[in-house]
Each structure stands twice: as structure tokens, then as C-alpha cells.
Scaffold this motif. Structure first.
Motif, PDB file in Angstrom:
ATOM      1  N   LYS A 146      40.687  58.932 -13.838  1.00  0.00           N
ATOM      2  CA  LYS A 146      39.378  59.402 -13.710  1.00  0.00           C
ATOM      3  C   LYS A 146      39.384  60.832 -13.524  1.00  0.00           C
ATOM      4  CE  LYS A 146      38.713  55.601 -10.346  1.00  0.00           C
ATOM      5  NZ  LYS A 146      38.889  55.363  -9.100  1.00  0.00           N
ATOM      6  N   LEU A 200      47.528  54.172  -6.942  1.00  0.00           N
ATOM      7  CA  LEU A 200      46.388  54.894  -6.887  1.00  0.00           C
ATOM      8  C   LEU A 200      46.493  56.342  -7.385  1.00  0.00           C
ATOM      9  CD1 LEU A 200      45.873  54.733  -2.897  1.00  0.00           C
ATOM     10  CD2 LEU A 200      44.650  53.713  -4.843  1.00  0.00           C
ATOM     11  N   ALA A 201      47.612  56.749  -7.712  1.00  0.00           N
ATOM     12  CA  ALA A 201      47.842  58.332  -8.428  1.00  0.00           C
ATOM     13  C   ALA A 201      47.511  58.179  -9.885  1.00  0.00           C
ATOM     14  CB  ALA A 201      49.035  58.828  -8.252  1.00  0.00           C
ATOM     15  N   ALA A 247      43.839  57.905 -10.233  1.00  0.00           N
ATOM     16  CA  ALA A 247      43.247  59.006 -10.064  1.00  0.00           C
ATOM     17  C   ALA A 247      43.160  59.810 -11.345  1.00  0.00           C
ATOM     18  CB  ALA A 247      43.690  59.949  -9.055  1.00  0.00           C
ATOM     19  N   GLU A 284      40.579  62.841 -11.607  1.00  0.00           N
ATOM     20  CA  GLU A 284      40.541  63.397 -10.069  1.00  0.00           C
ATOM     21  C   GLU A 284      41.839  64.013 -10.001  1.00  0.00           C
ATOM     22  OE1 GLU A 284      39.232  59.972  -7.859  1.00  0.00           O
ATOM     23  OE2 GLU A 284      37.295  59.963  -9.045  1.00  0.00           O
ATOM     24  N   LYS A 321      42.841  66.247  -7.699  1.00  0.00           N
ATOM     25  CA  LYS A 321      43.164  66.385  -6.354  1.00  0.00           C
ATOM     26  C   LYS A 321      43.730  65.332  -5.822  1.00  0.00           C
ATOM     27  CE  LYS A 321      40.981  70.652  -5.119  1.00  0.00           C
ATOM     28  NZ  LYS A 321      39.608  71.320  -5.641  1.00  0.00           N
ATOM     29  N   SER A 322      43.042  64.315  -6.200  1.00  0.00           N
ATOM     30  CA  SER A 322      43.158  62.815  -5.525  1.00  0.00           C
ATOM     31  C   SER A 322      44.863  62.557  -6.260  1.00  0.00           C
ATOM     32  CB  SER A 322      42.442  61.881  -5.877  1.00  0.00           C
ATOM     33  OG  SER A 322      42.849  60.427  -5.665  1.00  0.00           O
ATOM     34  N   PHE A 323      45.075  62.941  -7.348  1.00  0.00           N
ATOM     35  CA  PHE A 323      46.242  62.635  -8.010  1.00  0.00           C
ATOM     36  C   PHE A 323      47.384  63.173  -7.061  1.00  0.00           C
ATOM     37  CE2 PHE A 323      49.602  64.778 -10.470  1.00  0.00           C
ATOM     38  CZ  PHE A 323      50.408  63.698 -10.806  1.00  0.00           C
ATOM     39  N   ARG A 324      47.022  64.516  -6.911  1.00  0.00           N
ATOM     40  CA  ARG A 324      48.153  65.247  -6.140  1.00  0.00           C
ATOM     41  C   ARG A 324      48.374  64.827  -4.822  1.00  0.00           C
ATOM     42  NH1 ARG A 324      45.537  70.631  -7.481  1.00  0.00           N
ATOM     43  NH2 ARG A 324      46.214  70.846  -9.759  1.00  0.00           N
ATOM     44  N   ARG A 325      47.457  64.310  -3.672  1.00  0.00           N
ATOM     45  CA  ARG A 325      47.505  63.850  -2.636  1.00  0.00           C
ATOM     46  C   ARG A 325      48.361  62.551  -2.865  1.00  0.00           C
ATOM     47  NH1 ARG A 325      42.205  64.689  -1.662  1.00  0.00           N
ATOM     48  NH2 ARG A 325      41.629  62.854  -2.161  1.00  0.00           N
ATOM     49  N   ASN A 326      48.114  61.427  -3.818  1.00  0.00           N
ATOM     50  CA  ASN A 326      48.802  60.382  -3.789  1.00  0.00           C
ATOM     51  C   ASN A 326      50.307  60.541  -4.396  1.00  0.00           C
ATOM     52  OD1 ASN A 326      46.826  58.321  -2.906  1.00  0.00           O
ATOM     53  ND2 ASN A 326      45.789  58.924  -4.751  1.00  0.00           N
TER      54      ASN A 326
END
Lengths: 222, 675
Positions: free
Chosen positions: A94, A87-88, A91, A96, A98-103
Motif C-alpha cells: 500500500k 502486515l509489513a 503495508a 505505507e 511508516k507502517s512497514f517500519r513499525r511492523n
């Protein structure tokens, strides 16, 4: 800076980025590395199928030692970390961040849980009487799984550095996504290796009525 | 940001404002002097450094060899002690293989591969520098053992408390170059880890481990470079054969070295932490060491010889005035040799009692591997056949290579017969065999390469009469030294024997072998002095003095740092030869010129990271010696390594645009869209 490099990087002959290619080459080499360690363990299991002798001189079966529920749990956690890693990477492609950081935080967290389980397992086994010095089994088991744990630890360190680096704003664009993807390749590989180790070192001990090495499972396991 | 200034093309990087990393550290930009050589990422300079270090270690290994031969010149000689003799032959083998032949091959990889594929550098220039310095420091660690040994013999260590326990230890490695367990390992139960050999083995373990890291890093880099950085039109089947052999060698390295890495880790755990991998008293199987070592060790033989085969495959066509006979089959044979190389390791272990089935299988595979090798020999002969042969120094050495290597091959096939091998095992016959392969083969091939490409590397021509004399001395001395060893071995003289008694009929041949070794040593020394002199004072020569065939000869000598002013587009194999004599010209891309070509920035970080291995490598044997606080040296080393890698990562690849002269007759470069 990476932009400057981007602009001038000539297209490669194969269309595969250098960084991705060299990571695949490293992983090919690492296959042989783990292959050698796993072979060493299995050879000695076949040769000395009956486990080890603890400090009190009691013969111990490996199935008495293993806590297969705990190891299954940590295996599951490591598998899920691979899912988050995918998922990271997606992300990053794309853009993204923030999504990278979360994952990636999730990957780090799961990686640390796995390492924590391994530390617990090593301590537990040590207190149960299996040491690196008292048997060949101890030597092969600790060095094989410890080497894998070192790989996980390096991966965790790598991802932590990447997580903080993402706040500098330089982890972006094609090169940023590539860097994350390369780290992802490494992470997935380390996971796959664990699946093999989990199978070859842990699961096969429970195969059939007498265990794969034919030594008989202790009553508690049956 | 300061990086913006780096968009402007310049004639020299020093014209630009100093480039800073994100942490504010200034990156080096000198193009001459110490800073340049220590921080260079230019594959040609790295190649020259590899070559210089390798030739130095060839001389060191040669001195060790001459000491061995001097000891054996007459029966019951006492030139060196038995203890010193063990250390000499161990370090001779280790030095020649890991510090002589492999780095000299790496020197050719570095210098030639980007030029031959029409690239401006390798895929990872800083990683390339890291490989170089890691090799250099690994070599330091390995040879540091000699300083401890000499300090011990001179009595300088007597005042230290920790030295008292080490009076009988070997400080330099003394197990032979394959360090068989259990001799190299431990005995005793429950982690007692009593050792058969001294701290020399610890130096050996960590030294080989560090050298392995250098080889692995370099190989990843070269595979990536060859697969990914070929000029337009340079398809795989148009690659020069040397580049092909480099690719196969690098693949062998990345697949073979992990086995020795693991074996060394296991041995280190045995010695340092009381593990039982090879400890026979706790159930460890010493034969496992043999398997792991030779799974690495046999491919290693091909790692040593394939580059030399590649060199010879470049030289023979050039001086025969013909294209290489059977290019595809030569490439294919090289690949088959590499593949089969992984399936023959147990022929080193016929006498361990593997059982009839494995022994027969390995014997058959070993015979099979002679086939692709023979194919190559016939192709080389086919190349010379009917050609107008020019007997230049490189050609003489290349022809010597074919002849000597073939002799080594014949005795190799003799070894593949397991019953015969059990008679020859551990005798001088084996010594004769692998010196014919590795010295008569590899060293002659590498020397041929040095004489062939020196005019390209330095723009100066080696003195031919001296080169002929040196080549003649090497070939003559070599045969005098190693030819008699076939007889000595079959007459029963065991290898690694520190002395022998008179009356076995070995005296005369040993005497002749030693005289031959002196002639050989003098020949190599003269050749190296000749080359060293050429690099600085030799007569300047044209850019293509030999009538070369591949792309590197299309460049000026010495090669400018950007290699190709404009990137070439090739249409055929032997592109440069076809360009001059055939119908297919080399085209050039519309780049370079005023717009400049992208050059990587220099860096201190590869050197810093490698220095971590130096500290850690020194520290670990010192821990084994019981030197107080040595553990901190190891921790410091690992810290320096991690710090170096981190700084390396955050400083980024950097890079700037370097102006190149527009090539004569090609269209003037125009500004590209990027500017």
C-alpha cells in the motif's frame, strides 16, 4: 536507480517476478536441506531412544531436559513474528512506509526474542550435560536447531538492513514491495520449518504414555 | 543523480560518465582486457570462462589418471607410493566430476540457454558471475591441497612447529571421491575426534561445499531464466532439447545438493568439533554417510549425463537433416530419468546389508530407469534413420556417444541385479561401467558440443582433419583402456588397489589398458589444442556453418553482447530451420535499434563475495593443520563474503541502453514510450 531498472525490465514469461521465483526455488532447495537434517535426528532418535548419558554417567531422558513451556513460548513468538511480517508486506504494497517500519521492527524484535530463547536453551542444556560431543543426540539436536537458528539470524540481519535501507527513500514502488515480499517468503518459510522441528523434535517426545520412541516418560512428566 | 545520464542509448558503455554506486564506488565499464573478464556479467563471456577452467581441470584430472594407469602398467610397480596413489585416484574422481564435467556443462548452459530461448541474458547476471567465481575459488581450494602435499614431500614445511604433528597426514584428499565414513570421519569417545585421514579430507569437505554453493546459485538462476525469460511464442514444448535438459539438470541440482551439503556439515562437525554423526565408537552410523552421499550422488550421475544427452539431441537432427524423432517423448524421458534418479541411490549400497525388501525395491527401480534411457536411444536412432547423415566431427563424436553410452548402460543394468552386483562391487568392472557412462558418454557428448558450437562461440571453424584424428584416438584409446577393465573386474581385480601381484592373469590387460589410456589422453589433448588454436587462429566461418535448427544459429558469430538486435518471436519448434526451409518465419519485436536494449552493468562485487569463500576455504583446513592464527583467515573470509554481498545489494542492478543495428528487412525501431 530501481526506477531505471523498473522501466526496462521486460515482462516475464510467467508473469512472476524473477526475484520471487528464485526465492521459491531456494526454498524448495532448503526443504531438502532441512529434510535431511530432520531425518538424521529422527533416525538416531529411533535408534537410540533412551536419551543420553551426562558427564556424571547418569542416564538422562530427553523429557527431563526439555523445557517445553519455554520452547512453546518461543514458538508462539516466532509465529506472531510471521503475522507481523505479513502486515509489513501488506503495508509496503500500500506504500505505507511508516507502517512497514513499525511492523518490521516488531518482526526483528520477536526474531531476537526467539534467538535469545535458543541461546538460553542451549546454555541450559549444556549445563544439564548434553553436549555436541558426548552423544549422538547432542550432535543431531544442536546442529539441527542451530542451523535453524542461523537461518533466523540471517533473516533478522536481512530485515535490519532493510529497515535502515528504508530511510534512504529507495525502498519504494513495485520493486521495494517485491524486495520486502521476498524477505517475507524467507521469513515465513523459516517459521514453517520451526513448526516442523518443534513437532518432530520436541512435541512427539511427549506422545502417548511411553513417548513416541517407547522408552517411557519419567515420572515427573506423567 | 548521475544515473540520469544512463537513459541515453549509446553504442558502448564507455561513452557514458562512470556509473557510481550509492557509496560512490565506480562500477567497471571496460569491454576488453582483465577488468572486463573479471567483472563481466555477460553470459557468453562467463560461459567461455567456465569452459576454459573446465578444460584446464580436465587436463589436470587427465594427468592424475595417467599417473594411476602408469602405476598399474605392470605388477608391483613403484611409479608412485601407495599414499600418493590414494590421493591421485581421489583427486582424479573429484576433479573430473566437480571441476571438469559439471563446469563444462555449465559453460554450455551459460553460453547457449539465453540464445536458445531468445533472451538477452540470464535472469540474474551478477549471480551468474558469482557462480563462476565461486566455482573457480572452490577449485583453487580443493587443488591447494596438492601444493601442501608437494611442499611436505619437498621438506619445505619441516621448519614449522605445527608441521611436526602432520608428518603422516595426507595433505591431498585420499578417501576416494565419495569419502566414506568412518574412513573420512573420526573415532574415539567424548569428542576426542581422532581422525583416520589427514587434512586432505578437510580440503575436500570445504572444497566440495564451496563448489556446491556455486552449482546451487547457478541452478536457481537457470531455472528462473528458462521459465521466465523465453521469447514470445517460445512455449515450453518449443524449447530446444538442450534447454530442456538444462532445466531438468538444474532442478536435480537444487534438490540433490542439499543432501551432500548437510552430509558435509555433519562430517565437518565430526572432524572439527568432535560431534558423533558418523563416529562408530560413540554410536554414530557410518552407513548414514553412504545414504546421504548417494541421495546426492545418484542424481549427480544424471546431473552429469543429461546435459550431454541434450547436446547430442541437438547435433543428431542437424547432421541427419531431420527433426528430432519424438521430441515430446525425449523431453518426457529426460524428466522421468530425473525423477527416478532420486529413487535408486541404494543400488550403490547393495553390499551394506539393507535387507531383502529394500534391496529388491532398489533393484527394480534401477532396472526401471533403464527404460526412459532406452527410449532416448531409440529416438536418437529414429532421428538418424533415413536421414542424410553428414559425418562431421561433432556428428562422429555424437554417434560415439550413443554407442559408448549404450555399452555403459548395459553394464549398468547388470549392476541392478543385486546378486550380480555383490560380485562386481569394488571391482574394476564398476570402473569400466562408469567410465563408459561418464567418459564414453559424457565426455564424448561434451566434446561433440565443443566442436558443434565453437564456430558459434568464436566465429571460427576447428580444423576438421585434426578433429577426426583426435576423435578417432579418443574413441579407440577409450575402448582399449576401459574395455579390458570389464574382464579385469570379473577376474577379481579390486578397484583402488595401488599395485597387484603377477600371476593372476591381470598383467596383459592392465598393460593394454594403460596403453589405451595414453592414446585417450593424447587424443583429448590434441582435441583441446585444436580447439584452443581455433579460438584464436581458426579459419573464419559463416554464422551458420552446419545448417543449424535453433535460434542461436540465426545470430552473427561471434554473438554480439546484446544477443538479439531485436527480440525474436517464434512460431514453432526448430524456429531457425523452419524460418529458412519451412513456412513459419521468425518475427521480430519492434525494439532495439537507436532506442537501444537494456544491458546490465558490470560489477566487482560477485568476485569480491566469492573471494570470501577463497579465504574461508583456505583457512579452514589450515585450522585443522594447526597453523597459528588460521582462524583469522576464516573470519576474514566470512567478513569479505558478507561485505561483498552487502555492497552488491546496495549498488543495485544498474544498467544502460545499448544501441543495436536495425535488422535488415525489419521495420526501423521507433522510440518507445519509456523515452
Amino acid at each position: 536507480m530501481s526506477e531505471t531498472a523498473d522501466a526496462h525490465d521486460a515482462p516475464t514469461s510467467t508473469g512472476i517476478d524473477h526475484k520471487k521465483l528464485i526465492m521459491w526455488l531456494f526454498l524448495a532447495s532448503d526443504c531438502m536441506f532441512f529434510g535431511t537434517l530432520i531425518s538424521t535426528h529422527l533416525l538416531y532418535r529411533k535408534l537410540y531412544p533412551s536419551g543420553f548419558t551426562d558427564a556424571e554417567g547418569h542416564q538422562r531422558f530427553i523429557q527431563n531436559l526439555f523445557n517445553i513451556e519455554l520452547t512453546s513460548f518461543s514458538t508462539f513468538i516466532l509465529l506472531m513474528s510471521s503475522f507481523l511480517m505479513a502486515l509489513a508486506v501488506s503495508a509496503m504494497h500500500k506504500g505505507e512506509i511508516k507502517s512497514f517500519r513499525r511492523n518490521v521492527l516488531g518482526v526483528i524484535f520477536f526474531g531476537l526474542i526467539f534467538l535469545g530463547c535458543q541461546v538460553f536453551e542451549f546454555t541450559h542444556f549444556y549445563h544439564q550435560g548434553l553436549t555436541i560431543q558426548n552423544s549422538v543426540l547432542g550432535s543431531t539436536f544442536y546442529v539441527l536447531t542451530g542451523t535453524h537458528g542461523t537461518h533466523v539470524a540471517i533473516g533478522v540481519l536481512w530485515l535490519i538492513l532493510m529497515y535502515f535501507y528504508s530511510f534512504t527513500g529507495k525502498l519504494r514502488g513495485h520493486m521495494g514491495a517485491l524486495d520486502v515480499e521476498v524477505a517475507g517468503l524467507y521469513w515465513h518459510f523459516v517459521d514453517i520449518v520451526w513448526i516442523i522441528i518443534f513437532t518432530a523434535v520436541y512435541l512427539v517426545e511427549y506422545l502417548g504414555p511411553n513417548g513416541i520412541w517407547g522408552t517411557g516418560l519419567p515420572a515427573a512428566i506423567k | 543523480m548521475s544515473h540520469d545520464s544512463h537513459h541515453a542509448p549509446v553504442a558502448c558503455k564507455t561513452e557514458l560518465a562512470p556509473e557510481r554506486s550509492d557509496l560512490g564506488l565506480i562500477r567497471p565499464d571496460r569491454t576488453t582486457g582483465w577488468t572486463d573478464w573479471l567483472t563481466t556479467v555477460d553470459h557468453k563471456k562467463i560461459g567461455i570462462l567456465y569452459g576454459a577452467f573446465a578444460m584446464f581441470y580436465f587436463l589436470v584430472g587427465g594427468v592424475e589418471a595417467l599417473a594411476i594407469r602408469t602405476q598399474l602398467i605392470r605388477p608391483e610397480n613403484d611409479f608412485v607410493t601407495a599414499r600418493m596413489y590414494n590421493q591421485l585416484f581421489t583427486m582424479h574422481g573429484t576433479t573430473m566430476i566437480f571441476l571438469g564435467v559439471m563446469p563444462l556443462s555449465a559453460a554450455f548452459f551459460n553460453f547457449l540457454v539465453p540464445l536458445q530461448i531468445g533472451a538477452r541474458d540470464v535472469a540474474f547476471p551478477r549471480l551468474n558471475a558469482f557462480s563462476l567465481w565461486t566455482f573457480v575459488f572452490g577449485a583453487f581450494v580443493l587443488n591447494a591441497s596438492w601444493f601442501f602435499e608437494f611442499a611436505h614431500l619437498a621438506g619445505w614445511l619441516n621448519s614449522f612447529d605445527w608441521h611436526k604433528a602432520l608428518v603422516y597426514t595426507d595433505f591431498a584428499p585420499a578417501n576416494g571421491w565419495f569419502s566414506y565414513a568412518p574412513l573420512s570421519g573420526t573415532f574415539g569417545q567424548n569428542g576426542q575426534a581422532l581422525r583416520f585421514t589427514g587434512v586432505g579430507t578437510d580440503f575436500w569437505i570445504i572444497g566440495i561445499q564451496v563448489l556446491g554453493i556455486a552449482s546451487l546459485a547457478a541452478s536457481f538462476n537457470f531455472i528462473c531464466t528458462i521459465i521466465n525469460m523465453r521469447a514470445k511464442g517460445m512455449t515450453m514444448m518449443r524449447l530446444p532439447v538442450f534447454t530442456w535438459m538444462t532445466l531438468i539438470t538444474a532442478i536435480l541440482i537444487i534438490l540433490a545438493f542439499p543432501a551432500i551439503t548437510v552430509a558435509l556439515i555433519e562430517l565437518m562437525f565430526d572432524r572439527a568439533f568432535g560431534a558423533n554423526f558418523f563416529n562408530p565408537s560413540a554410536g554414530g552410523q557410518p552407513v548414514l554417510w553412504q545414504h546421504l552421499f548417494w541421495i546426492f550422488g545418484h542424481p549427480e550421475v544424471y546431473i552429469l549425463v543429461l546435459p550431454a544427452m541434450g547436446i547430442v539431441s541437438e547435433i543428431l537432427p542437424t547432421f541427419s537433416g531431420k527433426a528430432l524423432f519424438g521430441y515430446p517423448i525425449i523431453v518426457f524421458s529426460g524428466a522421468v530419468i530425473g525423477f527416478l534418479g532420486f529413487a535408486v541411490w541404494s543400488h550403490h549400497m547393495f553390499t551394506t546389508g539393507l535387507g531383502p525388501v529394500p534391496t529388491a525395491a532398489f533393484a527394480l527401480l534401477t532396472m526401471a530407469i533403464a527404460v526412459p534411457t532406452g527410449v532416448k536411444i531409440f529416438n536418437w536412432l529414429g532421428t538418424i534413420w533415413g536421414g542424410r547423415v553428414r559425418f562431421t566431427p561433432p556428428m562422429v563424436l555424437a554417434l560415439g556417444f550413443i554407442w559408448m553410452f549404450m555399452c555403459g548402460g548395459f553394464s549398468g543394468v547388470m549392476h541392478s541385479a543385486a546378486p550380480a552386483d555383490s560380485q562386481q562391487q569394488d571391482s574394476y568392472f564398476v570402473i569400466a561401467h562408469f567410465h563408459y557412462v561418464l567418459l564414453g558418454g559424457v565426455l564424448l557428448g561434451l566434446m561433440a558440443g565443443l566442436y558443434f558450437w565453437f564456430p558459434k562461440i568464436f566465429g571460427r571453424m576447428p580444423n576438421a582433419p585434426v578433429a577426426y584424428i583426435a576423435s578417432g584416438m579418443v574413441i579407440l584409446g577409450f575402448n582399449l583402456a576401459f574395455g579390458p577393465m570389464h574382464y579385469l573386474g570379473l577376474a577379481g581385480m579390486p578397484r583402488r588397489t595401488h599395485t597387484y601381484q603377477a600371476g593372476n592373469g591381470w598383467e596383459n590387460w592392465n598393460f593394454i589398458a594403460t596403453i589405451g589410456a595414453y592414446i585417450l589422453g593424447a587424443g583429448v589433448f590434441i582435441a583441446f589444442v585444436n580447439l584452443f588454436w581455433t579460438a584464436f587462429k581458426g579459419k573464419k566461418c559463416a554464422s551458420d556453418p552446419w545448417g543449424g535448427r535453433t535460434l542461436e544459429w540465426s545470430l552473427p558469430s561471434p554473438v554480439p553482447e546484446y544477443n538479439f538486435a531485436q527480440a525474436p518471436i517464434v512460431a514453432t519448434r526448430d524456429a531457425y530451420f523452419e524460418d529458412r526451409h519451412g513456412g513459419k518465419r521468425i518475427a521480430y519485436e519492434n525494439d532495439g535499434g537507436e532506442a537501444g536494449v537494456h544491458m546490465p552493468s558490470q560489477s566487482w562485487m560477485p568476485l569480491v563475495a566469492s573471494a570470501g569463500f577463497l579465504f574461508a576455504g583456505f583457512g579452514m583446513p589450515m585450522m585443522a593443520m594447526g597453523v597459528p592464527h588460521a582462524g583469522w583467515i576464516v573470519i576474514t573470509g566470512l567478513g569479505v563474503l558478507i561485505l561483498g554481498i552487502w555492497l552488491w545489494a546496495v549498488e543495485g542492478p544498474g544498467g544502460y541502453m545499448l544501441k543495436t543495428p536495425a535488422a535488415a528487412g525489419s521495420p526501423a525501431p521507433v522510440e518507445t514510450a519509456a523515452h
